[in-house]
Design a protein around this motif. Structure first.
Motif, PDB file in Angstrom:
ATOM      1  N   GLY A 239       0.796  -1.221   0.000  1.00 45.73           N
ATOM      2  CA  GLY A 239       0.000   0.000   0.000  1.00 45.73           C
ATOM      3  C   GLY A 239       0.824   1.262   0.000  1.00 45.73           C
ATOM      4  N   VAL A 240       2.008   1.226  -0.627  1.00 46.32           N
ATOM      5  CA  VAL A 240       2.859   2.416  -0.664  1.00 46.32           C
ATOM      6  C   VAL A 240       2.185   3.523  -1.487  1.00 46.32           C
ATOM      7  CG1 VAL A 240       5.086   3.337  -1.387  1.00 46.32           C
ATOM      8  CG2 VAL A 240       4.944   1.039  -0.410  1.00 46.32           C
ATOM      9  N   MET A 241       2.217   4.719  -0.942  1.00 48.43           N
ATOM     10  CA  MET A 241       1.630   5.905  -1.579  1.00 48.43           C
ATOM     11  C   MET A 241       0.124   5.772  -1.780  1.00 48.43           C
ATOM     12  SD  MET A 241       4.300   7.112  -4.507  1.00 48.43           S
ATOM     13  CE  MET A 241       5.924   6.373  -4.512  1.00 48.43           C
ATOM     14  N   PRO A 242      -0.661   5.620  -0.736  1.00 51.92           N
ATOM     15  CA  PRO A 242      -2.115   5.684  -0.906  1.00 51.92           C
ATOM     16  C   PRO A 242      -2.507   7.118  -1.248  1.00 51.92           C
ATOM     17  CG  PRO A 242      -1.556   5.589   1.430  1.00 51.92           C
ATOM     18  CD  PRO A 242      -0.266   5.421   0.669  1.00 51.92           C
ATOM     19  N   LEU A 243      -3.036   7.315  -2.427  1.00 53.57           N
ATOM     20  CA  LEU A 243      -3.318   8.677  -2.906  1.00 53.57           C
ATOM     21  C   LEU A 243      -4.804   9.007  -2.768  1.00 53.57           C
ATOM     22  CD1 LEU A 243      -0.908   8.958  -5.997  1.00 53.57           C
ATOM     23  CD2 LEU A 243      -0.520   9.623  -3.617  1.00 53.57           C
ATOM     24  N   LEU A 252     -24.719   7.616   4.222  1.00 47.88           N
ATOM     25  CA  LEU A 252     -24.853   6.657   5.325  1.00 47.88           C
ATOM     26  C   LEU A 252     -23.823   5.537   5.251  1.00 47.88           C
ATOM     27  CD1 LEU A 252     -28.757   6.332   5.509  1.00 47.88           C
ATOM     28  CD2 LEU A 252     -27.245   7.784   6.875  1.00 47.88           C
ATOM     29  N   ALA A 253     -23.045   5.519   4.176  1.00 48.21           N
ATOM     30  CA  ALA A 253     -22.067   4.446   3.985  1.00 48.21           C
ATOM     31  C   ALA A 253     -20.931   4.559   4.989  1.00 48.21           C
ATOM     32  CB  ALA A 253     -21.518   4.485   2.573  1.00 48.21           C
ATOM     33  N   THR A 254     -20.392   3.431   5.369  1.00 48.96           N
ATOM     34  CA  THR A 254     -19.250   3.386   6.289  1.00 48.96           C
ATOM     35  C   THR A 254     -18.056   2.707   5.632  1.00 48.96           C
ATOM     36  OG1 THR A 254     -20.088   1.309   7.234  1.00 48.96           O
ATOM     37  CG2 THR A 254     -20.720   3.358   8.337  1.00 48.96           C
ATOM     38  N   GLU A 255     -17.967   2.824   4.310  1.00 50.24           N
ATOM     39  CA  GLU A 255     -16.883   2.166   3.586  1.00 50.24           C
ATOM     40  C   GLU A 255     -16.536   2.959   2.331  1.00 50.24           C
ATOM     41  OE1 GLU A 255     -18.157  -1.630   1.910  1.00 50.24           O
ATOM     42  OE2 GLU A 255     -20.224  -0.922   1.952  1.00 50.24           O
ATOM     43  N   GLY A 256     -15.386   2.631   1.782  1.00 43.42           N
ATOM     44  CA  GLY A 256     -14.934   3.275   0.560  1.00 43.42           C
ATOM     45  C   GLY A 256     -13.668   2.594   0.074  1.00 43.42           C
ATOM     46  N   TYR A 257     -12.939   3.298  -0.810  1.00 41.09           N
ATOM     47  CA  TYR A 257     -11.759   2.703  -1.440  1.00 41.09           C
ATOM     48  C   TYR A 257     -10.630   3.726  -1.509  1.00 41.09           C
ATOM     49  CZ  TYR A 257     -15.248  -0.706  -2.939  1.00 41.09           C
ATOM     50  OH  TYR A 257     -16.256  -1.644  -2.952  1.00 41.09           O
ATOM     51  N   VAL A 258      -9.420   3.218  -1.470  1.00 44.30           N
ATOM     52  CA  VAL A 258      -8.247   4.054  -1.651  1.00 44.30           C
ATOM     53  C   VAL A 258      -7.311   3.352  -2.628  1.00 44.30           C
ATOM     54  CG1 VAL A 258      -7.057   3.081   0.366  1.00 44.30           C
ATOM     55  CG2 VAL A 258      -6.393   5.336  -0.496  1.00 44.30           C
ATOM     56  N   GLY A 259      -6.756   4.117  -3.556  1.00 42.35           N
ATOM     57  CA  GLY A 259      -5.819   3.561  -4.528  1.00 42.35           C
ATOM     58  C   GLY A 259      -4.391   3.818  -4.099  1.00 42.35           C
ATOM     59  N   ALA A 261      -0.669   4.037  -5.094  1.00 43.69           N
ATOM     60  CA  ALA A 261      -0.035   4.293  -6.384  1.00 43.69           C
ATOM     61  C   ALA A 261       0.969   3.208  -6.758  1.00 43.69           C
ATOM     62  CB  ALA A 261       0.630   5.662  -6.364  1.00 43.69           C
ATOM     63  N   LEU A 262       2.022   3.098  -5.958  1.00 39.93           N
ATOM     64  CA  LEU A 262       3.053   2.126  -6.296  1.00 39.93           C
ATOM     65  C   LEU A 262       2.543   0.718  -6.032  1.00 39.93           C
ATOM     66  CD1 LEU A 262       5.948   2.145  -7.370  1.00 39.93           C
ATOM     67  CD2 LEU A 262       6.729   1.977  -5.011  1.00 39.93           C
ATOM     68  N   TYR A 263       2.741  -0.157  -6.975  1.00 38.95           N
ATOM     69  CA  TYR A 263       2.299  -1.554  -6.972  1.00 38.95           C
ATOM     70  C   TYR A 263       0.821  -1.695  -7.327  1.00 38.95           C
ATOM     71  CZ  TYR A 263       6.719  -1.742  -4.481  1.00 38.95           C
ATOM     72  OH  TYR A 263       8.022  -1.567  -4.111  1.00 38.95           O
ATOM     73  N   ALA A 264       0.121  -0.596  -7.540  1.00 40.13           N
ATOM     74  CA  ALA A 264      -1.213  -0.616  -8.145  1.00 40.13           C
ATOM     75  C   ALA A 264      -2.191  -1.545  -7.441  1.00 40.13           C
ATOM     76  CB  ALA A 264      -1.113  -0.965  -9.634  1.00 40.13           C
ATOM     77  N   ASN A 265      -2.457  -1.239  -6.184  1.00 41.31           N
ATOM     78  CA  ASN A 265      -3.448  -1.985  -5.424  1.00 41.31           C
ATOM     79  C   ASN A 265      -4.565  -1.057  -4.952  1.00 41.31           C
ATOM     80  OD1 ASN A 265      -2.096  -4.574  -5.415  1.00 41.31           O
ATOM     81  ND2 ASN A 265      -0.623  -3.680  -3.986  1.00 41.31           N
ATOM     82  N   VAL A 266      -5.776  -1.562  -4.935  1.00 39.40           N
ATOM     83  CA  VAL A 266      -6.907  -0.830  -4.377  1.00 39.40           C
ATOM     84  C   VAL A 266      -7.354  -1.547  -3.110  1.00 39.40           C
ATOM     85  CG1 VAL A 266      -9.295  -0.053  -4.727  1.00 39.40           C
ATOM     86  CG2 VAL A 266      -7.652   0.042  -6.628  1.00 39.40           C
ATOM     87  N   PHE A 267      -7.492  -0.777  -2.041  1.00 37.23           N
ATOM     88  CA  PHE A 267      -7.951  -1.315  -0.764  1.00 37.23           C
ATOM     89  C   PHE A 267      -9.355  -0.805  -0.450  1.00 37.23           C
ATOM     90  CE2 PHE A 267      -3.395  -1.536  -0.577  1.00 37.23           C
ATOM     91  CZ  PHE A 267      -3.104  -2.654   0.196  1.00 37.23           C
ATOM     92  N   ARG A 268     -10.157  -1.672   0.061  1.00 35.52           N
ATOM     93  CA  ARG A 268     -11.450  -1.257   0.618  1.00 35.52           C
ATOM     94  C   ARG A 268     -11.246  -0.987   2.103  1.00 35.52           C
ATOM     95  NH1 ARG A 268     -15.229  -4.816   3.288  1.00 35.52           N
ATOM     96  NH2 ARG A 268     -17.236  -3.780   3.635  1.00 35.52           N
TER      97      ARG A 268
END
Length: 482
Positions: A239-243, A252-259, A261-268
């Motif tokens: 998760g290096v460089m979460p932009l 009302l949502a309690t969730e989302g996503y972050v991209g 940058a390096l290694y191109a992973n998306v985390f919920r």
């Protein structure tokens, strides 16, 4: 019924009732050229004789500002306050630490309303401003990436949305690094992301800075009402460089996503039953084994993510490999890839890079030409129409990194494209009638960055639940005013 303030009553109302965009604004960067940055107004009305052309340029008075992202003096979070008017575009300068306030009362001819000099931020112990959001109480808050001397420090500074006098830091509990943020007053939370130390990334990307801990790997969870840093969630080396960080638009949502940058992973990210937040990786773009590049493996680099207003689709740009991806996220824990389009990038056929092993593609993508021009950069900033059917894209990330990874766009100018989106089954198609070539600008080539619509869009506006006067009341009753 309350309402008739700026924006729309809900994300779905914006999607259903919002007008088709007819013009957009975007900053054009000319750092290091001896010419100032400017705000371009682009005609995006297909019925107009100046369709896909720059129709106005507002030059800034200083050099080397490195304008980056923009935001509003007020937005849909103030929809229930008819006294609020969306009439100022806020343009922080990532490079100089100035803040420009732009009067957009005449949409086709923006003009400078006010300039806040770097000393305003530095006197408050911060520098390098990035993300601007309007707050439900009518104030403006900007995230900052550095301390007064440009070393890493993630913080926030607030301003009055009418006078633009600063009202001090939002918190005294800073994170190690800063970048983007999103808030949800309903759940008493603000979550921010981390890029890195400005003294590192302004010198270009150096892998040694990763080894020396000069880039972030956390998302930071704050109490909205108490302005306290409650939790640092470590994404690890994946998760290096979460932009860019995006809550779902549903207030009302309690969730989302972050991209990341390096290694191109998306985390919920999501709230657990005990009120703390957790993350898990939901998208992983595999690296490609290559020859003719700086390293033997080329990771993806996710530089922007965006969510449609109905929270159905997530899009991201993969700036290294050259593609935009569309995911169906109705199953929040298992995004499904439903669309992909390559528009340049570093692995095109005929370029210096040879892909020797690819887990996804059978062959390297072909170069793309539009109106006779070869796309020399790679998709970067994204903006989606309110109805979700048009995706606009530019290719400049940050001028020091543009020079390093895509020098041709620095020398010959960047571009703006428009993608037609299938919102039923998924899929994306390049609109070959639309091209803005910033290599043909009167003042010479420039680098186009983030795109904004008059009236707000899905990356600028944050919504509150209908009739959520309790959110305003809770803020006013907080121990310290925002």
């Amino acid at each position: 019924m309350a309402g008739k303030g700026p924006g729309y009553s809900s994300p779905l109302a914006a999607m259903k009732d919002g007008p088709r965009e007819k013009l957009v604004w975007l900053p054009c960067i000319r750092t290091g050229t001896g010419k100032p940055d400017y705000l371009a107004t682009v005609d995006v009305d297909p019925k107009s004789p100046t369709y896909s052309k720059v129709i106005h340029r507002l030059e800034l008075p200083y050099l080397d500002d490195e304008i980056h992202h923009t935001g509003w003096n007020t937005c849909s979070s103030c929809y229930d306050d008819p006294s609020k008017v969306r009439n100022r575009l806020v343009m922080p300068a990532l490079g100089s630490s100035r803040i420009y306030v732009i009067d957009i009362s005449e949409e086709k001819c923006p003009k400078i309303h006010k300039i806040l000099e770097p000393e305003v931020l530095k006197s408050n112990g911060v520098s390098h401003p990035h993300t601007t959001h309007c707050l439900p109480n009518g104030k403006v808050m900007i995230s900052t990436l550095g301390d007064a001397n440009g070393y890493g420090k993630g913080s926030f500074i607030t301003f009055d949305s009418f006078t633009f006098e600063h009202t001090g830091p939002w918190t005294d509990m800073d994170s190690e690094f800063g970048y983007d943020y999103w808030y949800q007053p309903t759940h008493d939370v603000l979550i921010s992301s981390e890029w890195g130390c400005p003294k590192a990334f302004f010198n270009g990307f150096d892998p040694k800075d990763l080894e020396n801990g000069r880039y972030g790997t956390h998302i930071n969870v704050y109490s909205w009402s108490e302005r306290k840093l409650l939790q640092k969630v470590d994404l690890g080396l994946e998760g290096v460089m979460p932009l860019e960080i995006r809550f779902l638009h549903d207030p009302l949502a309690t969730e989302g996503y972050v991209g990341s940058a390096l290694y191109a992973n998306v985390f919920r990210f999501y709230r657990k039953e005990d009120g703390t937040y957790a993350v898990h990786k939901v998208i992983d773009v595999p690296a490609k084994k290559v020859e003719g590049w700086a390293l033997p493996e080329m990771p993806g680099i996710i530089t922007d993510i965006i969510i449609s207003l109905d929270d159905r689709y997530l899009y991201f740009s993969n700036w290294a490999h050259g593609d935009i991806r569309q995911y169906d996220i109705t199953d929040r824990e298992h995004p499904k890839l439903v669309g992909q389009i390559f528009l340049g990038g570093s692995i095109v056929q005929g370029g210096p890079v040879k892909v020797t092993h690819d887990e996804e593609l059978k062959e390297q993508p072909y170069p793309v030409y539009i109106k006779g021009k070869k796309i020399m950069g790679s998709p970067q900033m994204l903006q989606l129409s309110l109805d979700g059917t048009r995706l606009y894209v530019t290719d400049s990330l940050f001028s020091p990194w543009d020079k390093q990874f895509y020098p041709d766009i620095v020398n010959k100018g960047s571009i703006m494209l428009q993608i037609d989106v299938d919102t039923v089954k998924g899929g994306m198609t390049l609109n070959r009638n639309f091209l803005v070539d910033f290599g043909k600008e009167p003042g010479g080539p420039s680098l186009a960055h983030e795109i904004r619509y008059p009236g707000g869009d899905c990356t600028s506006d944050i919504w509150l639940p209908p009739g959520s006067t309790e959110c305003h009341h809770r803020q006013s009753q907080a121990k310290s005013k925002i």
